[in-house]
Write a protein that holds these residues in place. Structure first.
Motif, PDB file in Angstrom:
ATOM      1  N   SER A 160      -0.655  -2.982  17.210  1.00  0.00           N
ATOM      2  CA  SER A 160      -0.143  -3.874  18.255  1.00  0.00           C
ATOM      3  C   SER A 160       0.600  -5.047  17.628  1.00  0.00           C
ATOM      4  O   SER A 160       1.665  -5.444  18.081  1.00  0.00           O
ATOM      5  CB  SER A 160      -1.302  -4.384  19.120  1.00  0.00           C
ATOM      6  N   ARG A 161       0.045  -5.584  16.558  1.00  0.00           N
ATOM      7  CA  ARG A 161       0.676  -6.717  15.883  1.00  0.00           C
ATOM      8  C   ARG A 161       1.999  -6.295  15.240  1.00  0.00           C
ATOM      9  O   ARG A 161       3.014  -6.980  15.365  1.00  0.00           O
ATOM     10  CB  ARG A 161      -0.275  -7.278  14.819  1.00  0.00           C
ATOM     11  N   SER A 171      -3.100   5.394  18.827  1.00  0.00           N
ATOM     12  CA  SER A 171      -2.794   3.961  18.807  1.00  0.00           C
ATOM     13  C   SER A 171      -1.308   3.676  18.718  1.00  0.00           C
ATOM     14  O   SER A 171      -0.880   2.534  18.881  1.00  0.00           O
ATOM     15  CB  SER A 171      -3.520   3.278  17.642  1.00  0.00           C
ATOM     16  N   GLY A 172      -0.502   4.711  18.476  1.00  0.00           N
ATOM     17  CA  GLY A 172       0.942   4.528  18.439  1.00  0.00           C
ATOM     18  C   GLY A 172       1.615   4.740  19.782  1.00  0.00           C
ATOM     19  O   GLY A 172       2.843   4.724  19.865  1.00  0.00           O
ATOM     20  N   ILE A 173       0.834   4.948  20.841  1.00  0.00           N
ATOM     21  CA  ILE A 173       1.397   5.112  22.188  1.00  0.00           C
ATOM     22  C   ILE A 173       1.223   3.804  22.939  1.00  0.00           C
ATOM     23  O   ILE A 173       0.096   3.340  23.155  1.00  0.00           O
ATOM     24  CB  ILE A 173       0.712   6.276  22.935  1.00  0.00           C
ATOM     25  N   ARG A 174       2.316   3.192  23.319  1.00  0.00           N
ATOM     26  CA  ARG A 174       2.273   1.875  23.949  1.00  0.00           C
ATOM     27  C   ARG A 174       1.587   1.921  25.313  1.00  0.00           C
ATOM     28  O   ARG A 174       1.659   2.916  26.027  1.00  0.00           O
ATOM     29  CB  ARG A 174       3.683   1.318  24.136  1.00  0.00           C
ATOM     30  N   TYR A 225      -6.607   0.343  13.018  1.00  0.00           N
ATOM     31  CA  TYR A 225      -5.361   0.858  13.566  1.00  0.00           C
ATOM     32  C   TYR A 225      -4.848   0.094  14.775  1.00  0.00           C
ATOM     33  O   TYR A 225      -3.757  -0.461  14.764  1.00  0.00           O
ATOM     34  CB  TYR A 225      -5.522   2.334  13.955  1.00  0.00           C
ATOM     35  N   LYS A 226      -5.639   0.067  15.831  1.00  0.00           N
ATOM     36  CA  LYS A 226      -5.120  -0.375  17.118  1.00  0.00           C
ATOM     37  C   LYS A 226      -4.623  -1.824  17.090  1.00  0.00           C
ATOM     38  O   LYS A 226      -3.512  -2.118  17.526  1.00  0.00           O
ATOM     39  CB  LYS A 226      -6.210  -0.208  18.169  1.00  0.00           C
ATOM     40  N   PRO A 261      -1.001   1.142   9.176  1.00  0.00           N
ATOM     41  CA  PRO A 261      -1.273  -0.239   8.836  1.00  0.00           C
ATOM     42  C   PRO A 261      -0.187  -0.880   7.980  1.00  0.00           C
ATOM     43  O   PRO A 261      -0.055  -2.097   7.955  1.00  0.00           O
ATOM     44  CB  PRO A 261      -2.589  -0.153   8.059  1.00  0.00           C
ATOM     45  N   GLU A 262       0.598  -0.062   7.250  1.00  0.00           N
ATOM     46  CA  GLU A 262       1.658  -0.630   6.422  1.00  0.00           C
ATOM     47  C   GLU A 262       2.777  -1.151   7.312  1.00  0.00           C
ATOM     48  O   GLU A 262       3.354  -0.415   8.106  1.00  0.00           O
ATOM     49  CB  GLU A 262       2.250   0.436   5.488  1.00  0.00           C
ATOM     50  N   ARG A 263       3.092  -2.415   7.186  1.00  0.00           N
ATOM     51  CA  ARG A 263       4.169  -2.978   7.997  1.00  0.00           C
ATOM     52  C   ARG A 263       5.513  -2.339   7.636  1.00  0.00           C
ATOM     53  O   ARG A 263       6.396  -2.208   8.482  1.00  0.00           O
ATOM     54  CB  ARG A 263       4.232  -4.497   7.797  1.00  0.00           C
ATOM     55  N   THR A 264       5.654  -1.938   6.377  1.00  0.00           N
ATOM     56  CA  THR A 264       6.908  -1.316   5.957  1.00  0.00           C
ATOM     57  C   THR A 264       7.203  -0.056   6.759  1.00  0.00           C
ATOM     58  O   THR A 264       8.351   0.261   7.029  1.00  0.00           O
ATOM     59  CB  THR A 264       6.858  -0.955   4.464  1.00  0.00           C
ATOM     60  N   GLU A 265       6.150   0.663   7.125  1.00  0.00           N
ATOM     61  CA  GLU A 265       6.350   1.908   7.877  1.00  0.00           C
ATOM     62  C   GLU A 265       6.964   1.616   9.243  1.00  0.00           C
ATOM     63  O   GLU A 265       7.694   2.420   9.798  1.00  0.00           O
ATOM     64  CB  GLU A 265       5.003   2.611   8.042  1.00  0.00           C
ATOM     65  N   VAL A 266       6.644   0.442   9.785  1.00  0.00           N
ATOM     66  CA  VAL A 266       7.116   0.071  11.111  1.00  0.00           C
ATOM     67  C   VAL A 266       8.472  -0.614  11.039  1.00  0.00           C
ATOM     68  O   VAL A 266       9.428  -0.227  11.720  1.00  0.00           O
ATOM     69  CB  VAL A 266       6.105  -0.878  11.797  1.00  0.00           C
TER      70      VAL A 266
END
Length: 508
Positions: free
Chosen positions: A76-77, A48-51, A71-72, A201-206
Motif C-alpha cells: 500500500s505504501r 496484496s497487489g490487487i487494489r 506485504y500488504k 517489498p522492494e520499492r525498486t520493483e514498483v
C-alpha cells in the motif's frame, strides 16, 4: 586442492545438474532448516497487489499479522494506495473445536460495511483446512448480502509448497475476467497486460522496473492495460482477456496466469525470462510487437534505446569481457536472468553460486527456456548451503567460495549478491539500486557501469567502517548516495568494493 574439492557438492553446467536431479542422482529435497514461506504467505503476496481488496485471513491472528507486515502494508505504501487491511477471524481453541463459519460470516459483513472494497478474499489457514470449515458455502450464501465480490482462496500452508500459492491465486483470479468481445478487443487492440508481477517489498520493483517496461511499451506506441497483480484494479482484471497479448514479467509466475488465460479466453502469450539486459529486453519487446502487429515500431524503439546507451555500454563491455561473475543463487529466477545478461550482453563468465538442487524442480519452466535458447551457465554448489539450510552467504559458504576462487586477483572477478555478504572481491547489489531501472536498455547500462566501477575501484578496501558509511543504520538508505553528494554523483549506488579488513579502519 583437495580441501576445495571436499567442500563442493556440484560444479558444472546447469544442464548436467538438471539431468542429475531428474535421474535422482543428486538430492533435491530441502532439509528441515531450509525454511521457505508457506502457501498461505505466497498466495496473500499476490492478493496484496490487487487494489481496493481486503484479505480475510480465516485462522489465528498470527497468520494475518505476518503477511500484513511483510506485504500488504508495504505494498500500500509503495503504490500510494490507501491503507488496505488484512483482517483476521482470530480463531482460537473454541473455533477449532466447534467451527469458525459463524465468525467468518460476521467478519465478511463487517469488512464490507467498514471498508467498501471491490473484492473480499477469504484466505484459508492451516487451522481452517484441518477442521474442514466449508468456506465456499459461507461465501456462496452471503454473496447477495454484500456489495463486494467475494472469492475463497484455499491456501492452507500445509497443503502445498510455497510456489503453489503463487500459481493458485493467478489461476483463481482468471475467474473474475470477462470473456473478450469484438468491441472490447478492438478497443484494446494495441494494449498488453504485464502478467506475473507482484507488489514486492522492494520499492525498486514498483517504482522503477515495472515502470521502465511500461515506458518501453508506450515508446513503441502501445498501451498497458494492467500489471497483474502489481497494483491492478478489479476493472483492469475484468477486461484483461481482450488485450492483444499477455507479456510475462517473471517467466515462471507469469506462465501460470498467462497459460490459464490462453486456455480459457485465447489471449496470446509472450513468455520470456526477466528482462535483465539488452538481449532479454529485445526478445521481450519483439515478442509483444509480433502480437500487436507493431514489428517496425519495436525495431525503431530498440534502435533508439540502444543508441542512447551505445557508447557507454560498449566501453564497459570491452572492460568486462572475459571476467568472472559470481552470482548468488538463492533467488533462482533472478540468478538465471542475471547470468543470461552477463554472458550474452557483457561477455563475462557467470558462475551461479549455491543454486540449490531443489530449484531444478521448482524452476523447470525457466531452466527449460534457458537451455532451449542455448544458454547453459556454470553452477557451483558447496556443502554449506546444503547442510545448514541458508541460501544467503554465511561463514562456511563464504569460506568455501574463497577457497574456490583461490588466489584470484580482486580486479578480475565480481560478486553479484547481497550487501550483507562480505567477499574479498568487489560486490554489486542490484537490490541497492534506487530510483533507476534494472530492466531494459537503461538497466543494462546501469548494471554494466556498476560492475565496471566496482572492478576499477577494487584496490579500495572494505571494512566494517566502510559498510556502515555506505549503509548507515539509522538513515533508512541502502545506497552509496548516503555518502557525500560528490561521491554519490561519481559512483554507482549498487557498488561495494573489495579487500575486506574486518575491524580495521579503511584509512589505515
Amino acid at each position: 586442492m583437495n580441501s576445495v574439492n571436499d567442500s563442493i557438492v556440484f560444479h558444472g553446467k546447469l544442464s548436467r545438474l538438471y539431468r542429475l536431479a531428474k535421474e535422482g542422482k543428486i538430492k533435491t529435497n530441502l532439509q528441515g532448516s531450509h525454511t521457505r514461506p508457506c502457501k498461505f504467505w505466497t498466495a496473500t503476496k499476490i492478493l496484496s497487489g490487487i487494489r481496493n481488496s481486503i484479505v480475510i485471513a480465516h485462522g489465528p491472528s498470527g497468520c494475518a499479522y505476518g503477511v500484513k507486515q511483510s506485504y500488504k502494508l508495504t505494498n500500500s505504501r509503495n503504490s500510494g494506495a490507501p491503507y488496505e487491511a488484512v483482517v483476521s477471524t482470530n480463531m482460537d481453541e473454541k473455533y477449532v473445536i466447534y467451527g469458525g463459519e459463524k465468525g467468518l460470516k460476521g467478519a465478511i459483513k463487517e469488512v464490507d460495511d467498514k471498508y467498501h472494497p471491490d473484492v473480499i478474499f477469504i484466505a484459508t489457514s492451516c487451522a481452517t483446512g484441518i477442521i474442514g470449515d466449508n468456506v465456499d458455502a459461507v461465501a456462496d450464501k452471503i454473496k447477495d448480502e454484500i456489495n463486494a465480490q467475494i472469492m475463497p482462496i484455499h491456501c492452507e500452508g500445509f497443503a502445498g509448497e510455497y510456489r503453489s500459492g503463487f500459481d493458485l491465486v493467478f489461476k483463481q483470479i482468471v475467474r473474475f475476467m470477462d470473456p473478450p468481445t469484438e468491441e472490447e478487443k478492438a478497443r484494446l487492440a494495441h494494449s498488453v497486460n504485464i502478467v506475473g508481477g507482484k507488489m514486492g517489498p522492494e520499492r525498486t520493483e514498483v517504482d522503477t522496473d515495472v515502470k521502465e517496461l511500461v515506458r518501453l511499451i508506450k515508446g513503441m506506441g502501445a498501451e498497458v492495460n494492467s500489471v497483474i497483480a502489481g497494483n491492478c484494479t478489479l476493472e483492469e482484471i475484468k477486461r484483461a482477456p481482450s488485450v492483444a497479448v499477455n507479456c510475462t514479467l517473471c517467466l515462471d509466475l507469469g506462465y501460470a496466469i498467462g497459460n490459464a488465460m490462453l486456455e480459457e479466453y485465447g489471449t496470446p502469450l509472450n513468455s520470456t525470462i526477466l528482462p535483465y539486459g539488452i538481449s532479454a529486453t529485445k526478445k521481450w519487446l519483439k515478442g509483444a510487437a509480433k502480437k500487436l502487429g507493431m514489428e517496425k515500431e519495436a525495431e525503431d524503439l530498440i534502435q533508439r534505446e540502444y543508441n542512447e546507451i551505445k557508447d557507454e555500454f560498449e566501453e564497459a563491455k570491452k572492460f568486462l569481457q572475459g571476467k568472472l561473475a559470481i552470482v548468488e543463487g538463492h533467488d533462482a529466477i533472478k540468478s538465471l536472468s542475471i547470468a543470461h545478461m552477463l554472458e550474452r550482453d557483457l561477455g563475462m563468465r557467470p558462475v551461479i553460486f549455491n543454486f540449490h538442487p531443489w530449484s531444478t524442480e521448482a524452476r523447470e519452466t525457466s531452466i527449460d527456456y534457458l537451455l532451449e535458447t542455448g544458454l547453459d551457465p556454470e553452477v557451483l554448489i558447496t556443502k554449506g548451503t546444503v547442510a545448514f539450510g541458508k541460501y544467503e552467504s554465511m561463514k562456511q559458504t563464504e569460506e568455501e567460495l574463497l577457497a574456490f576462487l583461490g588466489g584470484l586477483s580482486e580486479d578480475s572477478a565480481v560478486y553479484f549478491g547481497s550487501s550483507l555478504s562480505f567477499p574479498t572481491i568487489p560486490l554489486v547489489d542490484l537490490n541497492a539500486i534506487l530510483n533507476r531501472p534494472r530492466f531494459g536498455f537503461r538497466g543494462a547500462l546501469k548494471v554494466a557501469k556498476c560492475v565496471k566501477t566496482a572492478l576499477e575501484y577494487s584496490f579500495r578496501p572494505r571494512s566494517s567502517l566502510s559498510k556502515r558509511m555506505v549503509f548507515p543504520e539509522k538513515s533508512g538508505l541502502a545506497s552509496i548516495q548516503s555518502l557525500t553528494p560528490k561521491l554519490g554523483q561519481d559512483m554507482p549506488d549498487c557498488t561495494v568494493y573489495a579487500h575486506r579488513r574486518r575491524g580495521k579502519c579503511m584509512m589505515s
